[in-house]
Design a protein around this motif. Structure first.
Motif, PDB file in Angstrom:
ATOM      1  N   LEU A 297       0.938  -1.135  -0.080  1.00 28.24           N
ATOM      2  CA  LEU A 297      -0.012  -0.078   0.016  1.00 28.24           C
ATOM      3  C   LEU A 297       0.820   1.278   0.022  1.00 28.24           C
ATOM      4  CD1 LEU A 297      -2.834  -0.424   2.725  1.00 28.24           C
ATOM      5  CD2 LEU A 297      -2.958  -0.069   0.098  1.00 28.24           C
ATOM      6  N   ILE A 298       1.900   1.135   0.844  1.00 34.62           N
ATOM      7  CA  ILE A 298       2.708   2.327   0.770  1.00 34.62           C
ATOM      8  C   ILE A 298       3.567   2.610  -0.611  1.00 34.62           C
ATOM      9  CG2 ILE A 298       4.947   3.424   1.773  1.00 34.62           C
ATOM     10  CD1 ILE A 298       3.885   1.961   4.588  1.00 34.62           C
ATOM     11  N   VAL A 299       3.748   1.402  -1.150  1.00 38.21           N
ATOM     12  CA  VAL A 299       4.308   1.526  -2.613  1.00 38.21           C
ATOM     13  C   VAL A 299       3.379   2.126  -3.657  1.00 38.21           C
ATOM     14  CG1 VAL A 299       5.325   0.068  -4.495  1.00 38.21           C
ATOM     15  CG2 VAL A 299       6.157  -0.356  -2.160  1.00 38.21           C
ATOM     16  N   LYS A 300       2.050   1.781  -3.409  1.00 34.34           N
ATOM     17  CA  LYS A 300       0.927   2.175  -4.262  1.00 34.34           C
ATOM     18  C   LYS A 300       0.808   3.788  -3.901  1.00 34.34           C
ATOM     19  CE  LYS A 300      -3.630   1.448  -5.995  1.00 34.34           C
ATOM     20  NZ  LYS A 300      -3.692   2.896  -5.895  1.00 34.34           N
ATOM     21  N   ARG A 301       0.982   4.381  -2.700  1.00 32.77           N
ATOM     22  CA  ARG A 301       1.010   5.720  -2.440  1.00 32.77           C
ATOM     23  C   ARG A 301       2.039   6.580  -3.360  1.00 32.77           C
ATOM     24  NH1 ARG A 301      -3.354   4.298  -0.527  1.00 32.77           N
ATOM     25  NH2 ARG A 301      -4.159   4.789   1.318  1.00 32.77           N
ATOM     26  N   LEU A 302       3.114   5.673  -3.166  1.00 32.83           N
ATOM     27  CA  LEU A 302       4.215   6.480  -3.809  1.00 32.83           C
ATOM     28  C   LEU A 302       3.863   6.406  -5.507  1.00 32.83           C
ATOM     29  CD1 LEU A 302       7.433   4.942  -1.947  1.00 32.83           C
ATOM     30  CD2 LEU A 302       6.695   7.305  -2.186  1.00 32.83           C
ATOM     31  N   LYS A 313      14.419   9.521  -6.478  1.00 35.36           N
ATOM     32  CA  LYS A 313      15.081   9.483  -5.049  1.00 35.36           C
ATOM     33  C   LYS A 313      13.868   9.339  -3.832  1.00 35.36           C
ATOM     34  CE  LYS A 313      18.223  11.510  -1.519  1.00 35.36           C
ATOM     35  NZ  LYS A 313      18.972  12.623  -1.255  1.00 35.36           N
ATOM     36  N   ILE A 314      13.910   8.490  -3.318  1.00 36.77           N
ATOM     37  CA  ILE A 314      13.014   8.182  -2.109  1.00 36.77           C
ATOM     38  C   ILE A 314      13.642   8.101  -0.939  1.00 36.77           C
ATOM     39  CG2 ILE A 314      10.946   6.646  -1.421  1.00 36.77           C
ATOM     40  CD1 ILE A 314      10.583   6.215  -4.228  1.00 36.77           C
ATOM     41  N   SER A 315      13.394   8.902   0.173  1.00 31.48           N
ATOM     42  CA  SER A 315      14.085   8.825   1.247  1.00 31.48           C
ATOM     43  C   SER A 315      13.075   8.398   2.411  1.00 31.48           C
ATOM     44  CB  SER A 315      14.637  10.109   1.750  1.00 31.48           C
ATOM     45  OG  SER A 315      15.617  10.545   1.012  1.00 31.48           O
ATOM     46  N   VAL A 316      13.684   7.516   3.093  1.00 29.84           N
ATOM     47  CA  VAL A 316      12.802   6.656   4.266  1.00 29.84           C
ATOM     48  C   VAL A 316      13.400   7.179   5.474  1.00 29.84           C
ATOM     49  CG1 VAL A 316      12.264   4.238   4.973  1.00 29.84           C
ATOM     50  CG2 VAL A 316      12.802   4.831   2.638  1.00 29.84           C
ATOM     51  N   LEU A 317      12.642   7.784   6.105  1.00 25.82           N
ATOM     52  CA  LEU A 317      12.829   8.180   7.511  1.00 25.82           C
ATOM     53  C   LEU A 317      12.387   7.363   8.702  1.00 25.82           C
ATOM     54  CD1 LEU A 317      12.372  12.108   7.452  1.00 25.82           C
ATOM     55  CD2 LEU A 317      14.334  10.519   6.904  1.00 25.82           C
ATOM     56  N   GLU A 330      13.079  -7.319  10.911  1.00 20.81           N
ATOM     57  CA  GLU A 330      11.545  -7.472  10.465  1.00 20.81           C
ATOM     58  C   GLU A 330      10.916  -6.270  10.381  1.00 20.81           C
ATOM     59  OE1 GLU A 330       9.581 -10.421   9.449  1.00 20.81           O
ATOM     60  OE2 GLU A 330      11.378 -11.374   9.501  1.00 20.81           O
ATOM     61  N   SER A 331      11.950  -5.273  10.075  1.00 22.92           N
ATOM     62  CA  SER A 331      11.230  -3.866  10.259  1.00 22.92           C
ATOM     63  C   SER A 331      10.623  -3.562   8.865  1.00 22.92           C
ATOM     64  CB  SER A 331      12.650  -2.942  10.349  1.00 22.92           C
ATOM     65  OG  SER A 331      12.340  -1.823   9.829  1.00 22.92           O
ATOM     66  N   PRO A 332       9.281  -2.894   8.924  1.00 27.03           N
ATOM     67  CA  PRO A 332       8.583  -2.680   7.841  1.00 27.03           C
ATOM     68  C   PRO A 332       9.481  -1.779   6.806  1.00 27.03           C
ATOM     69  CG  PRO A 332       7.017  -2.568   9.620  1.00 27.03           C
ATOM     70  CD  PRO A 332       8.517  -2.796  10.147  1.00 27.03           C
ATOM     71  N   ALA A 333      10.376  -0.912   7.516  1.00 26.24           N
ATOM     72  CA  ALA A 333      11.160  -0.008   6.740  1.00 26.24           C
ATOM     73  C   ALA A 333      12.046  -0.765   5.631  1.00 26.24           C
ATOM     74  CB  ALA A 333      12.046   0.835   7.313  1.00 26.24           C
ATOM     75  N   LEU A 334      12.444  -2.024   6.277  1.00 24.70           N
ATOM     76  CA  LEU A 334      13.581  -2.951   5.542  1.00 24.70           C
ATOM     77  C   LEU A 334      12.808  -3.319   3.955  1.00 24.70           C
ATOM     78  CD1 LEU A 334      15.798  -4.440   7.834  1.00 24.70           C
ATOM     79  CD2 LEU A 334      16.407  -2.514   6.345  1.00 24.70           C
ATOM     80  N   LYS A 335      11.620  -3.875   4.654  1.00 23.62           N
ATOM     81  CA  LYS A 335      10.668  -4.459   3.643  1.00 23.62           C
ATOM     82  C   LYS A 335      10.471  -3.535   2.557  1.00 23.62           C
ATOM     83  CE  LYS A 335       8.502  -7.865   6.683  1.00 23.62           C
ATOM     84  NZ  LYS A 335       7.602  -8.177   7.439  1.00 23.62           N
ATOM     85  N   LEU A 336      10.133  -2.259   2.931  1.00 28.79           N
ATOM     86  CA  LEU A 336       9.781  -1.226   1.769  1.00 28.79           C
ATOM     87  C   LEU A 336      11.003  -0.940   0.900  1.00 28.79           C
ATOM     88  CD1 LEU A 336       8.080   0.970   0.724  1.00 28.79           C
ATOM     89  CD2 LEU A 336       9.204   2.584   2.647  1.00 28.79           C
ATOM     90  N   ILE A 337      12.210  -0.808   1.558  1.00 30.53           N
ATOM     91  CA  ILE A 337      13.558  -0.910   0.744  1.00 30.53           C
ATOM     92  C   ILE A 337      13.704  -1.943  -0.043  1.00 30.53           C
ATOM     93  CG2 ILE A 337      15.833  -0.886   1.032  1.00 30.53           C
ATOM     94  CD1 ILE A 337      15.510   1.151   3.344  1.00 30.53           C
ATOM     95  N   LEU A 385       9.381  11.743   0.622  1.00 30.17           N
ATOM     96  CA  LEU A 385       9.807  11.210   1.891  1.00 30.17           C
ATOM     97  C   LEU A 385       8.762  10.228   2.564  1.00 30.17           C
ATOM     98  CD1 LEU A 385      11.009  14.116   4.073  1.00 30.17           C
ATOM     99  CD2 LEU A 385      12.334  12.429   3.164  1.00 30.17           C
ATOM    100  N   VAL A 386       9.214   9.116   2.938  1.00 33.48           N
ATOM    101  CA  VAL A 386       8.330   8.310   3.717  1.00 33.48           C
ATOM    102  C   VAL A 386       8.685   8.025   5.126  1.00 33.48           C
ATOM    103  CG1 VAL A 386       7.338   5.897   3.434  1.00 33.48           C
ATOM    104  CG2 VAL A 386       8.283   6.915   1.502  1.00 33.48           C
ATOM    105  N   PHE A 387       7.936   8.262   6.104  1.00 38.72           N
ATOM    106  CA  PHE A 387       8.001   8.008   7.402  1.00 38.72           C
ATOM    107  C   PHE A 387       7.422   6.538   7.559  1.00 38.72           C
ATOM    108  CE2 PHE A 387       9.350  12.214   8.928  1.00 38.72           C
ATOM    109  CZ  PHE A 387       9.013  12.909   7.798  1.00 38.72           C
ATOM    110  N   MET A 388       8.735   5.846   8.336  1.00 39.73           N
ATOM    111  CA  MET A 388       8.387   4.462   8.683  1.00 39.73           C
ATOM    112  C   MET A 388       8.344   4.171  10.002  1.00 39.73           C
ATOM    113  SD  MET A 388       7.305   3.098   5.875  1.00 39.73           S
ATOM    114  CE  MET A 388       7.401   1.219   6.095  1.00 39.73           C
TER     115      MET A 388
END
Ligand code: UGA
Length: 442
Positions: A297-302, A313-317, A330-337, A385-388
């Motif tokens: 869903l987050i990828v879809k938002r992007l 360039k997508i920055s993950v905070l 198992e961090s959601p941020a790592l899965k997003l990356i 910018l994506v806040f995770m």
């Protein structure tokens, strides 16, 4: 006073050892990892956990807390042994009990006197029985007296010390009076309900609690999807639900889903256990499935905002699986990356505490990844910018400055932690989850 030994210096083990030392017990922490033991002996926790270093140093200074690689000696010198070793997932979701088994065999070989063996690691029902059987088999007819019990931990990373010292409850799974008396005495000063049960019940309580909390999160994430479709606000829905004391607002924060070393693994293990028992596990499977879908869903938002993500360039905070920890397991941020890397994005990441773990996990894994020293450095030239992770300091950023640094002012709020209205006023295109499909630009 009884002498304690804690085997396994992971998160649960170090907190358990330090807290019992803080309560005045003499505790030996055992592990095989020499470097970790060196750090601990110097009073340095090998991970970030608020309040832990003070307790650790206090225990060492008072000569109550020791660390050793000498498993045999530590077992021989202790009466109560807490097993806190890892219980990772196997491919099929069931639990790998290799480390628990090894500890059981080690204890069996060093049973010089009565021992109470206490399982703290999260283990499937029947594990305590297996430990008992193994120790008896090894020692044969001359087996000294011992007991095995279950005392599950309910520690949240980031507030583990507080959760240990001021728990909602203590659960003691025992099958002998002697074990019950020793454990009740250990927890005698705790101002909370102490529930004494049989061992199987205690082992189930741990899994059932974690799976239930994960279910709450997946439930509110399902509601978030509904809110997106009908133009409602999931955070207000959660508030409205949470005022009902039977429901309670905790663990109803919608967003990127749950991660960490416990919920993903424990939901799978509980599902696997239930399936083995012939129980319909569709409810538990859905908890996991909803959680896995959050990253898509987050990828879809992007994609809804950037259109084509490739080369952007997508920055993950926020890389930790939640705030107040440096843990990225198992961090959601790592899965997003990983998903963004598959799409050919340039990724920049930043976390206030977890960067060394992030580097250890990601270095050399993806070509297009960079690591920032500050949120502002991450924002420079970013297309989004994506806040995770819900780090409180992210809410206090200078968003005007951030906007000026970015190539396009797009924010995806994976934790529902920012003020959508204020950001829109500043000129951001703000995207959340469960906010009525919000996609507007002032
Ligand atoms: C969890 C349990 O909360 C502890 O009680 C338990 O002892 C521990 O597992 C364990 O089994 O050892 P922990 O994994 O440290 O603790 O972290 P939680 O605070 O439970 O958060 C887990 C994940 O759920 C995080 O990624 C967090 O961001 C997410 N979460 C939490 C949500 O997405 N929404 C919420 O409302 C709450």
């Amino acid at each position: 006073m009884v002498r304690l030994c804690v085997v396994g210096m992971g998160h649960v083990g170090v907190v358990t050892a330090s807290c019992f030392a803080g309560l005045g017990y003499s505790v030996t922490g055992v592990d095989k990892d020499h470097d970790k033991l060196m750090l601990l002996s110097q009073g340095k926790p090998p991970f970030f956990e608020p309040g832990l270093s003070e307790l650790l140093r206090g225990g060492i200074d008072k000569d109550l807390l020791f660390f050793t690689e000498d498993f045999d000696e530590a077992i021989k010198a202790s009466e109560v042994i807490f097993i806190c070793v890892g219980t990772p997932s196997l491919e099929d979701g069931s639990v790998d009990l290799t480390q628990v088994e090894e500890v059981a065999r080690g204890i069996a070989a060093n049973l010089n006197d009565y021992k109470l063996i206490v399982g703290k690691s999260t283990v499937p029902v029947g594990t305590a029985k297996k430990i008992k059987q193994t120790i008896k088999l090894i020692n044969g007819d001359n087996c000294p007296d011992f007991d095995v019990s279950s005392n599950p931990e309910f520690l949240k990373e980031g507030s583990a010390v507080n959760d240990f010292l001021f728990p909602d409850r203590v659960v003691l799974g025992v099958d002998s009076k002697r074990a019950e008396i020793i454990l009740k005495d250990l927890y005698r000063d705790f101002d909370c309900p102490v529930l004494t049960t049989d061992i199987a019940t205690s082992e189930i309580i741990k899994y059932a609690s974690n799976a239930f909390l994960a279910m709450k999160i997946s439930y509110i994430n399902l509601v978030a999807d509904m809110c997106d479709k009908v133009g409602a606000n999931v955070h207000h829905v959660a508030d409205g639900m949470g005022y009902d004391r039977r429901i309670n607002r905790e663990f109803l924060s919608a967003g990127a889903g749950y991660g960490g070393s416990c919920f993903p693994k424990d939901v799978k293990a509980f599902t696997s256990l239930a399936a083995d028992l012939g129980i319909n596990v569709s409810l538990l499977r859905e908890v996991d499935r909803i959680n896995e879908k959050r990253i898509c869903l987050i990828v879809k938002r992007l994609e809804d905002t950037l259109w084509v993500c490739k080369d952007k360039k997508i920055s993950v905070l926020g890389m930790a699986f939640k705030c107040n920890t440096d843990d990225v397991r198992e961090s959601p941020a790592l899965k997003l990356i990983s998903k963004l890397a598959d799409k050919g994005c340039q990724i920049c990441c930043y976390d206030p505490k977890a960067m060394s773990n992030v580097r250890a996990q990601l270095n050399g894994l993806y070509e297009l990844i960079s690591f920032a020293e500050s949120p502002y450095e991450a924002a420079r030239g970013a297309d989004a910018l994506v806040f995770m992770t819900d780090w409180p300091e992210f809410g206090k950023l200078d968003f005007l400055k951030i906007k000026e640094l970015m190539r396009s002012p797009i924010i995806v709020d994976g934790r529902g932690m920012l003020h959508a209205h204020d950001l829109e006023e500043t000129g951001f295109l703000y995207q959340g989850l469960g906010l009525g499909g919000r996609l507007s630009c002032q």
